[in-house]
Structure formats: structure tokens, C-alpha cells
Motif scaffolding. Structure first.
Motif, PDB file in Angstrom:
ATOM      1  N   ILE A 155       1.094  10.645  -1.485  1.00 35.98           N
ATOM      2  CA  ILE A 155       0.426   9.354  -1.667  1.00 35.98           C
ATOM      3  C   ILE A 155      -0.664   9.491  -2.719  1.00 35.98           C
ATOM      4  O   ILE A 155      -1.402  10.477  -2.742  1.00 35.98           O
ATOM      5  CB  ILE A 155      -0.167   8.868  -0.325  1.00 35.98           C
ATOM      6  CG1 ILE A 155       0.970   8.483   0.624  1.00 35.98           C
ATOM      7  CG2 ILE A 155      -1.138   7.724  -0.531  1.00 35.98           C
ATOM      8  CD1 ILE A 155       0.501   8.086   2.014  1.00 35.98           C
ATOM      9  N   GLU A 199       0.613   3.719   1.937  1.00 35.33           N
ATOM     10  CA  GLU A 199       0.917   4.057   3.329  1.00 35.33           C
ATOM     11  C   GLU A 199       2.107   3.250   3.854  1.00 35.33           C
ATOM     12  O   GLU A 199       2.965   3.781   4.551  1.00 35.33           O
ATOM     13  CB  GLU A 199      -0.323   3.851   4.206  1.00 35.33           C
ATOM     14  CG  GLU A 199      -1.476   4.793   3.895  1.00 35.33           C
ATOM     15  CD  GLU A 199      -2.279   4.421   2.643  1.00 35.33           C
ATOM     16  OE1 GLU A 199      -3.038   5.293   2.163  1.00 35.33           O
ATOM     17  OE2 GLU A 199      -2.149   3.294   2.113  1.00 35.33           O
ATOM     18  N   GLU A 200       2.158   1.958   3.489  1.00 36.14           N
ATOM     19  CA  GLU A 200       3.287   1.118   3.905  1.00 36.14           C
ATOM     20  C   GLU A 200       4.592   1.608   3.278  1.00 36.14           C
ATOM     21  O   GLU A 200       5.622   1.695   3.949  1.00 36.14           O
ATOM     22  CB  GLU A 200       3.047  -0.344   3.507  1.00 36.14           C
ATOM     23  CG  GLU A 200       1.958  -1.029   4.291  1.00 36.14           C
ATOM     24  CD  GLU A 200       1.568  -2.377   3.685  1.00 36.14           C
ATOM     25  OE1 GLU A 200       1.189  -3.260   4.476  1.00 36.14           O
ATOM     26  OE2 GLU A 200       1.633  -2.552   2.450  1.00 36.14           O
ATOM     27  N   THR A 241       0.840  -1.198   0.000  1.00 32.97           N
ATOM     28  CA  THR A 241       0.000   0.000   0.000  1.00 32.97           C
ATOM     29  C   THR A 241       0.876   1.248   0.000  1.00 32.97           C
ATOM     30  O   THR A 241       2.027   1.222   0.468  1.00 32.97           O
ATOM     31  CB  THR A 241      -0.929   0.047   1.226  1.00 32.97           C
ATOM     32  OG1 THR A 241      -0.122   0.249   2.401  1.00 32.97           O
ATOM     33  CG2 THR A 241      -1.758  -1.221   1.346  1.00 32.97           C
TER      34      THR A 241
END
Length: 162
Positions: free
Chosen positions: A111, A93-94, A91
Motif C-alpha cells: 500500500i 485499503e479498500e 482508498t
């Protein structure tokens, strides 16, 4: 790139086209995207070329959404702008959490849908700190395309196949 295109055609994919020496292939598939297609293509390419090759697939709609969601200045003349395409199931976020501290006034990261947008001020590009990110294990699940390549691929998808 001719061998790469032939590999896709031999496997039954339609409307196969490549873009410069970038490793990008535009083609028609059903399903158009997803982890299963990526895994199938990785197997196909490893069998054909004898080396593991990371495959990240985006449908026309996904690529258009990526371009639409980019920061307003992404791709401007003052910046060197890239799109970090993330392989499922990674993702944004990761991936973002793995970034090193960026150089203020030089680097920016945002992002997006299945991507990170990375830009650095063109006049100060040598000062970027993003290279620390490229040495991390997470980067093995990412492929990078510059903004021009990203937008050209969408134009290819929207143009006539041939």
C-alpha cells in the motif's frame, strides 16, 4: 496522442505534453488535482472522443510521494513492477481488501499514497495471480502504469515544458 494533447490545449490547459502511446498527459491546471478536476476531464474527454474514459490525476508532489514511498526493490531488474493508481475516493485499503490470494514467491503488493505497488518476479511473471483482481468491479476505478512510465512522468514534470 496528438488529438489527446489538442483536447487539453483546446480546453485551456497549459504546458500540455503526452508520453508515448500510454494515455498519459502532463499539464498545468489549477487546482492541480482532485475529484473535481478528474470529473471535469472525464466529461471533456467523453465529449471529445465519444466514449467514457477513466481519469486519474496526480499532482507533481503526489507523484513524487508515490515514487518515494515505493518498496525498496520496486522497479528492480528482477521484478516487473507496476503502480496501480486509485481513483478518488477509492482508498488503498479498500482496493487491497479486494485482492485475490497472491502466489507466494511470485507476487507482492504494498500500500502507498493513493496507490498499490504491485510486483512479480520477472522470471516467474506468467505465474501471477493478479489477473483475478483485474476482473473485479473495483478495478474499474484503477489505472495501471509500469514503473518506468511512472518515473518518466515525474521526470517530465521536472523537466522543461515544450
Amino acid at each position: 496522442m496528438a488529438d489527446l494533447a489538442a483536447c487539453f490545449r483546446d480546453a485551456g490547459y497549459a504546458d500540455v505534453r503526452t508520453y508515448i502511446q500510454s494515455g498519459n498527459v502532463v499539464f498545468t491546471a489549477d487546482p492541480a488535482t482532485g475529484p473535481e478536476l478528474e470529473e471535469s476531464l472525464e466529461r471533456l474527454l467523453e465529449e471529445r472522443f465519444g466514449i467514457p474514459i477513466l481519469v486519474v490525476v496526480r499532482s507533481r508532489q503526489e507523484l513524487a510521494a508515490t515514487i518515494t514511498a515505493a518498496p525498496a526493490d520496486h522497479g528492480s531488474a528482477e521484478l516487473r513492477s507496476d503502480v496501480f493508481f486509485l481513483k478518488h475516493p477509492l482508498t488503498p485499503e479498500e482496493a487491497f481488501a479486494e485482492l485475490p490470494p497472491l502466489r507466494e514467491g511470485v507476487d507482492s503488493v504494498s500500500i502507498g499514497p493513493g496507490v498499490l505497488y504491485f510486483s512479480r518476479v520477472a522470471a516467474r511473471a506468467r505465474e501471477t495471480r493478479i489477473t483475478g483482481f483485474m476482473s473485479k468491479a473495483v478495478f474499474r476505478r484503477i489505472t495501471v502504469r509500469n514503473w518506468r512510465t511512472t518515473t518518466t512522468l515525474l521526470a517530465m514534470l521536472d523537466g522543461p515544458a515544450g
